[in-house]
Design a protein around this motif. Structure first.
Motif, short mmCIF file in Angstrom:
data_model
loop_
_atom_site.label_atom_id
_atom_site.label_comp_id
_atom_site.label_asym_id
_atom_site.label_seq_id
_atom_site.Cartn_x
_atom_site.Cartn_y
_atom_site.Cartn_z
N PRO A 15 29.97 32.81 27.56
CA PRO A 15 30.71 32.47 28.79
C PRO A 15 32.17 32.12 28.49
CG PRO A 15 28.58 31.36 28.74
CD PRO A 15 28.77 31.96 27.39
N LYS A 16 33.06 32.80 29.22
CA LYS A 16 34.49 32.54 29.12
C LYS A 16 35.13 32.98 30.42
CE LYS A 16 35.01 36.96 26.72
NZ LYS A 16 35.46 37.65 25.49
N PRO A 17 36.26 32.39 30.78
CA PRO A 17 36.91 32.77 32.03
C PRO A 17 37.13 34.28 32.09
CG PRO A 17 37.97 30.86 31.07
CD PRO A 17 37.01 31.37 30.04
N GLY A 18 36.72 34.86 33.17
CA GLY A 18 36.83 36.31 33.24
C GLY A 18 36.56 36.86 34.62
N PRO A 19 35.58 37.74 34.76
CA PRO A 19 35.36 38.46 36.01
C PRO A 19 35.04 37.53 37.18
CG PRO A 19 34.19 39.52 34.21
CD PRO A 19 34.68 38.22 33.70
N VAL A 20 35.46 37.99 38.36
CA VAL A 20 35.20 37.27 39.62
C VAL A 20 34.67 38.28 40.63
CG1 VAL A 20 36.19 35.90 41.48
CG2 VAL A 20 37.02 35.60 39.14
N LEU A 21 33.63 37.87 41.38
CA LEU A 21 33.05 38.71 42.41
C LEU A 21 33.51 38.22 43.77
CD1 LEU A 21 31.01 41.03 43.06
CD2 LEU A 21 29.27 39.24 43.31
N TYR A 22 34.07 39.13 44.58
CA TYR A 22 34.54 38.81 45.93
C TYR A 22 33.70 39.59 46.94
CZ TYR A 22 38.77 36.95 43.72
OH TYR A 22 39.66 36.23 42.95
N GLY A 23 33.47 38.97 48.12
CA GLY A 23 32.75 39.63 49.20
C GLY A 23 33.60 39.73 50.46
N PHE A 24 33.48 40.89 51.15
CA PHE A 24 34.30 41.16 52.35
C PHE A 24 33.42 41.70 53.46
CE2 PHE A 24 36.84 41.72 48.57
CZ PHE A 24 38.06 41.12 48.85
N TYR A 25 33.91 41.50 54.70
CA TYR A 25 33.25 42.10 55.85
C TYR A 25 33.67 43.55 56.06
CZ TYR A 25 31.66 37.46 57.27
OH TYR A 25 31.05 36.23 57.31
N LYS A 26 34.82 43.94 55.51
CA LYS A 26 35.32 45.31 55.64
C LYS A 26 36.08 45.67 54.37
CE LYS A 26 39.52 43.85 58.07
NZ LYS A 26 40.35 44.05 59.28
N ASN A 27 36.43 46.93 54.24
CA ASN A 27 37.12 47.38 53.03
C ASN A 27 38.46 46.67 52.88
OD1 ASN A 27 35.03 49.10 52.61
ND2 ASN A 27 36.17 50.97 53.08
N PRO A 28 38.72 46.03 51.75
CA PRO A 28 40.02 45.39 51.54
C PRO A 28 41.08 46.44 51.25
CG PRO A 28 38.68 45.19 49.57
CD PRO A 28 37.81 45.83 50.61
N PRO A 29 42.33 46.15 51.56
CA PRO A 29 43.41 47.12 51.29
C PRO A 29 43.71 47.22 49.80
CG PRO A 29 44.32 45.09 52.18
CD PRO A 29 42.83 44.94 52.26
N GLN A 51 41.54 38.14 51.79
CA GLN A 51 40.69 38.01 52.98
C GLN A 51 39.20 37.91 52.64
OE1 GLN A 51 42.03 37.66 56.02
NE2 GLN A 51 44.04 37.78 55.01
N ALA A 52 38.89 37.65 51.41
CA ALA A 52 37.49 37.56 51.00
C ALA A 52 36.85 36.30 51.57
CB ALA A 52 37.38 37.57 49.48
N TYR A 53 35.60 36.40 52.06
CA TYR A 53 34.88 35.23 52.56
C TYR A 53 33.91 34.69 51.52
CZ TYR A 53 30.64 38.02 53.32
OH TYR A 53 29.53 38.81 53.14
N SER A 71 29.53 45.63 54.49
CA SER A 71 29.58 44.64 53.41
C SER A 71 30.13 45.33 52.17
CB SER A 71 28.18 44.08 53.13
OG SER A 71 27.70 43.38 54.25
N VAL A 72 31.23 44.79 51.67
CA VAL A 72 31.92 45.37 50.53
C VAL A 72 32.21 44.28 49.52
CG1 VAL A 72 33.92 46.70 49.75
CG2 VAL A 72 32.98 47.09 52.02
N ALA A 73 32.04 44.58 48.25
CA ALA A 73 32.34 43.64 47.18
C ALA A 73 33.38 44.24 46.25
CB ALA A 73 31.08 43.30 46.40
N VAL A 74 34.12 43.35 45.59
CA VAL A 74 35.11 43.77 44.59
C VAL A 74 34.90 42.92 43.35
CG1 VAL A 74 37.56 43.87 44.00
CG2 VAL A 74 36.81 44.56 46.28
N LEU A 75 34.78 43.58 42.21
CA LEU A 75 34.65 42.90 40.93
C LEU A 75 35.97 43.02 40.20
CD1 LEU A 75 32.74 41.46 38.94
CD2 LEU A 75 32.17 43.72 37.99
N THR A 76 36.58 41.88 39.87
CA THR A 76 37.90 41.86 39.23
C THR A 76 37.82 41.17 37.88
OG1 THR A 76 38.58 39.76 40.23
CG2 THR A 76 39.01 41.76 41.50
N SER A 77 38.83 41.37 37.06
CA SER A 77 38.94 40.69 35.77
C SER A 77 40.39 40.30 35.55
CB SER A 77 38.45 41.60 34.65
OG SER A 77 39.26 42.76 34.56
N PRO A 78 40.65 39.26 34.76
CA PRO A 78 42.04 38.82 34.50
C PRO A 78 42.78 39.82 33.62
CG PRO A 78 40.50 37.54 33.20
CD PRO A 78 39.66 38.39 34.13
N GLY A 79 44.07 39.56 33.38
CA GLY A 79 44.93 40.53 32.72
C GLY A 79 45.06 40.37 31.23
#
Length: 381
Positions: free
Chosen positions: A56-70, A192-194, A214-222
């Motif tokens: 475990p280390k700071p890294g990926p984050v999961l976001y949830g949306f009601y519609k496609n994010p821009p 706009q993620a909830y 329902s749309v999700a986005v998986l991100t990671s730091p730089g």
């Protein structure tokens, strides 16, 4: 299910079908500044679960949306890699890049000026593997180059996918190279993620609503020095599968019932036709008593045949008994009754003995001249 993160285009460890009702577990190697869109079919999927597999280390984050994010956030970062590429070996770096991104690669070979390397930009793991098998040929790579000394390579990204930057050494000695990546990428706007969950802290489980998008986005730091290994799994919406299984079972049962009914009616129809065929006489009484009648022809004039038979009988010195009907006697021997008919014409003009002889000698019916295939005897009751 459209899932760039879990397809061969996203750092690889599994294959996921688009818009599929088959749920699979994906293990992902997530690179720096990744921004991957995860779209599921809420009819089959009830939740998305993401868990970090390594330390475990700071890294990926999961976001949830009601519609496609821009996809409108532009970021730029630089990576520098000093590598020694062994003989007949390669080095690779993977990035998930969205449509509209750009990559500038600055290279400088530190070994002798005669040394050359093969540098490619490949879309997807399959394209990279083809190049690894034969690094001297471009194959299906997005960009293939033989580099000497120093220089620059540019590449625009036309499709959101996983991309590999790799160098291969075809020389007879190790080659040292310095690579500098300047990457300008577009990532999804997560303001706009909830729902938000840091994968490094715990198991992230995001519930998907049946109605709506329902749309999700998986991100990671730089951080360019880190890679994260995560597992993406899905919670099935069991009620959909239960209902679907019930509907399929009912359809199968109805189909089998329809086939049974159809087969039963077909058997009954065949039996009825066989019964009628067995009970129906081959020739009617009128056919037997007629002069040379057939199933498919009209008899000749009765009076002419009567006169002909009478003349023949007188010529042979034969006298008919009182009340004996000429039409019932064999037209060949005038002794035996007509007790056979020819097939296929059906004419009844001779006794079985004469009919058999005619079939063997002439082979044609004396009335219609059709070929005789069989002679059938008629039994009277």
């Amino acid at each position: 299910m459209v899932m760039p993160c879990c397809s061969p285009h996203f750092l690889v460890l599994c294959v996921h079908d688009s818009d599929s009702w088959i749920l699979r577990v994906c293990e992902l190697a997530v690179g720096p500044n990744s921004s991957c869109l995860v779209k599921t079919n809420p009819l089959f999927v009830q939740s998305i679960k993401v868990q970090q597999l390594d330390e475990p280390k700071p890294g990926p984050v999961l976001y949830g949306f009601y519609k496609n994010p821009p996809l409108d956030v532009e970021i730029t970062w630089t990576e520098t890699h000093n590598s020694v590429v062994p003989i007949d070996f390669h080095k690779e770096w993977a990035h998930f890049l969205n449509k509209g991104s750009k990559v500038d690669i600055f290279y400088s070979i530190k070994s002798s000026s005669s040394s050359a390397l093969s540098l490619v930009i490949a879309q997807g793991r399959e394209s990279l593997v083809e190049w690894i098998d034969d690094p001297s040929y471009p194959n299906s790579t997005l960009s293939w180059n033989i580099i000497y000394g120093t220089g620059k390579i540019q590449q625009e990204i036309l499709k959101s996918s996983n991309y590999y930057i790799a160098v291969g050494n075809l020389n007879s000695k190790d080659v040292e190279v310095e690579l500098k990546f300047v990457i300008k990428a577009f990532i999804y706007n997560t303001s706009q993620a909830y729902y938000m969950c840091s994968v490094s802290h715990s198991l992230c489980s995001w519930k998907i609503y049946l109605l709506g998008t329902s749309v999700a986005v998986l991100t990671s730091p730089g951080s360019s020095d880190d890679n994260w290994y995560v597992k993406v799994s899905y919670g099935p919406r069991w009620i959909t599968y239960f209902i679907g299984s019930g509907v399929m079972t009912i359809l199968i049962l109805l189909t089998l019932r329809f086939l049974n009914i159809f087969q039963a009616s077909d058997r009954d129809g065949n039996q009825a036709r066989e019964t009628r065929s067995e009970r129906a006489p081959l020739l009617t009484q009128n056919d037997i008593s007629s002069q040379g009648s057939s199933y498919d022809s009209i008899s000749q004039d009765g009076q002419d045949l009567d006169e002909l038979l009478a003349v023949n009988s007188l010529l042979e010195g034969k006298v008919l008994a009182q009340g004996e009907n000429l039409y019932r006697l064999c037209a060949i021997c005038f002794d035996a009754p007509r007790d056979c008919f020819f097939l296929p014409c059906g004419h009844c003009v001779a006794c079985f003995t004469c009919g058999t002889r005619i079939a063997e000698e002439a082979g044609t019916c004396p009335i219609c001249r059709r070929t005789i295939k069989k002679v059938r005897k008629i039994f009277t009751v």
